[in-house]
Design an enzyme around this catalytic site. Structure first.
Site, mmCIF file in Angstrom:
data_model
loop_
_atom_site.group_PDB
_atom_site.id
_atom_site.type_symbol
_atom_site.label_atom_id
_atom_site.label_comp_id
_atom_site.label_asym_id
_atom_site.label_seq_id
_atom_site.Cartn_x
_atom_site.Cartn_y
_atom_site.Cartn_z
ATOM 1 N N GLU A 170 38.908 46.446 36.649
ATOM 2 C CA GLU A 170 37.469 46.249 36.853
ATOM 3 C C GLU A 170 37.204 45.404 38.120
ATOM 4 O O GLU A 170 36.418 45.797 38.983
ATOM 5 C CB GLU A 170 36.964 45.513 35.613
ATOM 6 N N GLU A 229 47.160 45.262 42.564
ATOM 7 C CA GLU A 229 48.105 45.436 41.450
ATOM 8 C C GLU A 229 47.293 45.189 40.202
ATOM 9 O O GLU A 229 46.869 44.062 39.946
ATOM 10 C CB GLU A 229 49.256 44.435 41.636
ATOM 11 N N GLU A 280 43.737 48.516 27.949
ATOM 12 C CA GLU A 280 44.698 47.424 28.089
ATOM 13 C C GLU A 280 44.254 46.246 27.208
ATOM 14 O O GLU A 280 43.138 45.745 27.361
ATOM 15 C CB GLU A 280 44.755 46.977 29.552
ATOM 16 N N LYS A 330 43.825 32.185 46.473
ATOM 17 C CA LYS A 330 42.954 31.721 45.388
ATOM 18 C C LYS A 330 43.636 31.950 44.045
ATOM 19 O O LYS A 330 43.719 33.064 43.554
ATOM 20 C CB LYS A 330 41.594 32.413 45.395
ATOM 21 N N CYS A 350 51.061 43.006 32.978
ATOM 22 C CA CYS A 350 50.408 44.247 33.380
ATOM 23 C C CYS A 350 51.276 45.449 33.028
ATOM 24 O O CYS A 350 50.781 46.533 32.812
ATOM 25 C CB CYS A 350 50.097 44.203 34.865
HETATM 26 P P1 NAI Z 1 40.296 39.090 36.449
HETATM 27 O O1 NAI Z 1 40.655 40.363 37.112
HETATM 28 O O2 NAI Z 1 38.855 38.752 36.284
HETATM 29 O O3 NAI Z 1 40.980 37.846 37.226
HETATM 30 C C1 NAI Z 1 42.059 37.929 38.124
HETATM 31 C C2 NAI Z 1 41.743 37.131 39.384
HETATM 32 O O4 NAI Z 1 40.613 37.703 40.011
HETATM 33 C C3 NAI Z 1 41.386 35.667 39.155
HETATM 34 O O5 NAI Z 1 41.901 34.879 40.210
HETATM 35 C C4 NAI Z 1 39.878 35.670 39.202
HETATM 36 O O6 NAI Z 1 39.329 34.425 39.579
HETATM 37 C C5 NAI Z 1 39.627 36.716 40.271
HETATM 38 N N1 NAI Z 1 38.294 37.340 40.220
HETATM 39 C C6 NAI Z 1 37.523 37.592 39.134
HETATM 40 N N2 NAI Z 1 36.373 38.170 39.509
HETATM 41 C C7 NAI Z 1 36.408 38.306 40.852
HETATM 42 C C8 NAI Z 1 35.510 38.830 41.828
HETATM 43 N N3 NAI Z 1 34.325 39.334 41.475
HETATM 44 N N4 NAI Z 1 35.891 38.823 43.128
HETATM 45 C C9 NAI Z 1 37.082 38.330 43.490
HETATM 46 N N5 NAI Z 1 37.961 37.798 42.625
HETATM 47 C C10 NAI Z 1 37.631 37.784 41.320
HETATM 48 O O7 NAI Z 1 41.008 39.056 35.039
HETATM 49 P P2 NAI Z 1 40.617 38.192 33.746
HETATM 50 O O8 NAI Z 1 39.134 38.182 33.570
HETATM 51 O O9 NAI Z 1 41.293 36.888 33.844
HETATM 52 O O10 NAI Z 1 41.289 39.042 32.601
HETATM 53 C C11 NAI Z 1 40.642 40.210 32.102
HETATM 54 C C12 NAI Z 1 41.615 41.315 31.847
HETATM 55 O O11 NAI Z 1 42.192 41.694 33.082
HETATM 56 C C13 NAI Z 1 42.814 40.958 30.988
HETATM 57 O O12 NAI Z 1 42.531 41.063 29.629
HETATM 58 C C14 NAI Z 1 43.789 41.999 31.437
HETATM 59 O O13 NAI Z 1 43.549 43.196 30.772
HETATM 60 C C15 NAI Z 1 43.494 42.170 32.898
HETATM 61 N N6 NAI Z 1 44.419 41.401 33.753
HETATM 62 C C16 NAI Z 1 45.442 42.051 34.364
HETATM 63 C C17 NAI Z 1 46.362 41.354 35.105
HETATM 64 C C18 NAI Z 1 47.488 42.033 35.789
HETATM 65 O O14 NAI Z 1 48.515 41.416 36.005
HETATM 66 N N7 NAI Z 1 47.360 43.264 36.210
HETATM 67 C C19 NAI Z 1 46.306 39.894 35.226
HETATM 68 C C20 NAI Z 1 45.155 39.303 34.607
HETATM 69 C C21 NAI Z 1 44.274 40.045 33.879
#
Ligand code: NAI
Ligand code: MG
Length: 511
Positions: free
Chosen positions: A264, A284, A415, A208, A318
């Protein structure tokens, strides 16, 4: 040219640009889901828009997969895992398929770089030199592993069976159907990090992609079919986290979920896994990585190094070096250097070949980063470079250096995931390690010093999955990557990743 509050001028060229015919064709109709080797609409028939973050304009549409689509995709992955040409394939054949996928990706490098730029906003030069080649290299690295996934023969003693003879050995078997949920910061590369070890070990996948950046994964799906992967081995369901992502994480017939994203959501994934079938979980997650410049550092290296550590990929990494700790005696010189570097970064449309920094990925991300800037400035931090949004078209933010920061500020603790670094001076290098480690995260850290022993010593003391000495953001398919503490569970890349896509079976034969 846009004036930045009179302090300096930044070049921003959000002007018209041309999308190639190949990419225009790809974007000209809604892209579908890949389920069981076929491109299909979402069960609901719904689609959602793909936005170019440089302009805020809709550039295409993709199918909006939800629970029912995840259901279909998991069923296809299960069938492919239990009984299909995939299960009969030799390790050598699996390796060759992965190598073929790498070749196909390399042959289409320009197209993938363009898709990545339009979808994510990153400079095309970066997508060409980093994102796509790293994905190619990852597939090749993992292709080599397909034939080298071995068990052990283990001499056993069995005290309660005196005189008996046994032959014991272990088998490493694919873990099964894997759900992979990836983020938007390196859309293609994250897909490669996840798919590579799964396909090398013989798993089947439901991938996904992030809702902000679905394009390159869907194009990769076409190459996966072209390479000759059997139906159902890789299924791709685009959609939102709360619907498609959550359905995948809680699915009772998924054996493992591999997630990259926010801490989160990582916690939600763990909960969903626990409440459904206790599937294996690898994570990760976020970071707030310390970057430490010691008094004896070579500043010609450390200054651009510290700037790249935070500004690469617009800080949407990240492992971004977002907390800069600088020895008191060189603090002003380093800050002056990093601020000048920040002010010279060419911010603009990713398709402009001269652009060094593009927009943030989405309006949400822009809002989040601007709120952090507000918070830092209102708590007393001072921006020696940047500090605000650029213009009102697209999601551009000035590369920002904050000083006068304190450890308890939100901008130092949380972050930000944008081009914002907080800087603080220190005096005693022994004292800086506990400060650097005083975070819930533990993804990366760096040290700049000419004293190699000091560098190694600090590397041991820093609680992080990656430590760089006199460099930053050095990744390789052969090097494990992942986090201590709340930065995650498990490792990506390297042979460490393979362990997490296999189960160990101990077989004992009485002779
Ligand atoms: P997110 O963690 O919500 O999204 C990442 C992935 O998780 C996306 O594919 C999203 O569709 C999916 N997702 C979201 N909610 C979910 C759920 N309840 N169950 C299963 N999958 C779910 O991150 P978002 O909202 O895009 O960004 C928020 C913050 O997260 C950013 O500001 C950053 O701080 C952090 N982040 C960290 C990343 C990393 O590489 N460690 C990458 C993206 C965001
Ligand atoms: Mg989210």
């Amino acid at each position: 040219m846009i004036s930045n509050g009179g302090t300096y001028i930044m070049t921003v060229t959000v002007e018209s640009y041309r999308i190639s015919d190949t990419v225009s064709r790809f974007l000209s109709r809604p892209r579908q889901l890949l389920i069981n080797g076929r491109w299909v609409d979402a069960a609901s028939g719904k689609t959602f828009e793909v936005v170019n973050p440089a302009t805020g304009e809709t550039v295409g549409r993709v199918a909006e997969g939800e629970r029912e689509d995840i259901e279909r995709a998991v069923r296809a992955a299960r069938e492919a895992f239990e009984d299909s040409p995939w299960t009969k394939m030799t390790p050598s054949e699996r390796g060759r398929l992965l190598w073929r996928l790498a070749d196909l990706l390399e042959q289409n490098l320009d197209e993938f770089a363009e898709l990545e730029t339009i979808d994510n906003g990153k400079p095309i030069s970066v997508a060409r030199f980093a994102d796509v080649p790293l994905a190619v290299d990852l597939f090749r690295y993992m292709a080599g592993w397909a034939t080298k996934i071995e068990g052990n023969t283990i001499p056993i003693s069995v005290p309660y069976a005196p005189g008996a003879e046994f032959l014991s050995y272990t088998l490493r078997e694919p873990v099964g159907v894997v759900g992979q949920i990836i983020p938007w910061n390196f859309p293609l590369l994250m897909a490669a990090w996840k798919l590579g070890p799964a396909l090398a070990t013989g798993c089947t996948v439901v991938l996904k992609p992030a809702e902000q950046t679905p394009l390159s994964a869907l194009r990769l799906g076409e190459l996966i079919l072209e390479a000759g992967y059997p139906d159902g081995v890789v299924n791709i369901v685009t959609g939102f986290g709360e619907t498609a992502g959550a359905a995948l994480a809680s699915h009772p017939d998924v054996d493992k979920v591999a997630f990259t994203g926010s801490t989160e959501v990582g916690k939600l994934i763990v909960k969903a896994a626990g409440e459904s079938n206790l599937k294996k979980v690898t994570l990760e997650l976020g970071g707030k990585s310390p970057n430490i410049v010691l008094k004896d550092a070579d500043l010609d290296l450390a200054i651009p190094g510290a700037a790249n550590a935070i500004f690469f990929n617009h800080g949407q990494c990240c492992c971004a070096g977002s907390r800069l700790y600088i020895h008191k005696q060189i603090f002003d010189d380093v800050i002056d250097g990093v601020a000048k570097y920040a002010q010279k970064i060419r911010v603009g449309h990713g398709l402009d070949p001269k652009t060094q920094m593009g927009p943030l990925v989405s309006h949400d991300q822009l809002t989040r980063v601007c709120e952090y800037l507000q918070s830092g400035l209102s708590e007393g931090a001072k921006a020696v470079a940047g500090g605000k949004r650029i213009g009102d078209t697209g999601y551009f933010v000035e590369p920002t250096v904050l000083v006068n920061t304190r450890h308890d500020m939100k901008v130092v603790q949380e972050e930000i995931f944008g081009p914002v670094v907080t800087a603080m001076p220190f005096e005693d290098p022994e004292e800086i390690t506990p400060v650097a480690n005083d975070t819930v995260y533990g993804l990366a850290a760096a040290v700049w010093t000419r004293d190699i022993s000091k560098g190694h010593r600090l590397a041991r003391r820093l609680k992080a999955g990656s430590v760089w000495v006199n460099c930053y953001n050095i990744f390789d398919a052969a090097l494990p990557f992942g986090g201590y503490k709340q930065s995650g569970w498990g490792r990506e890349m390297g042979h460490a990743a393979l362990d997490l896509y296999t189960e160990v079976k101990a077989v004992t034969v009485q002779l």
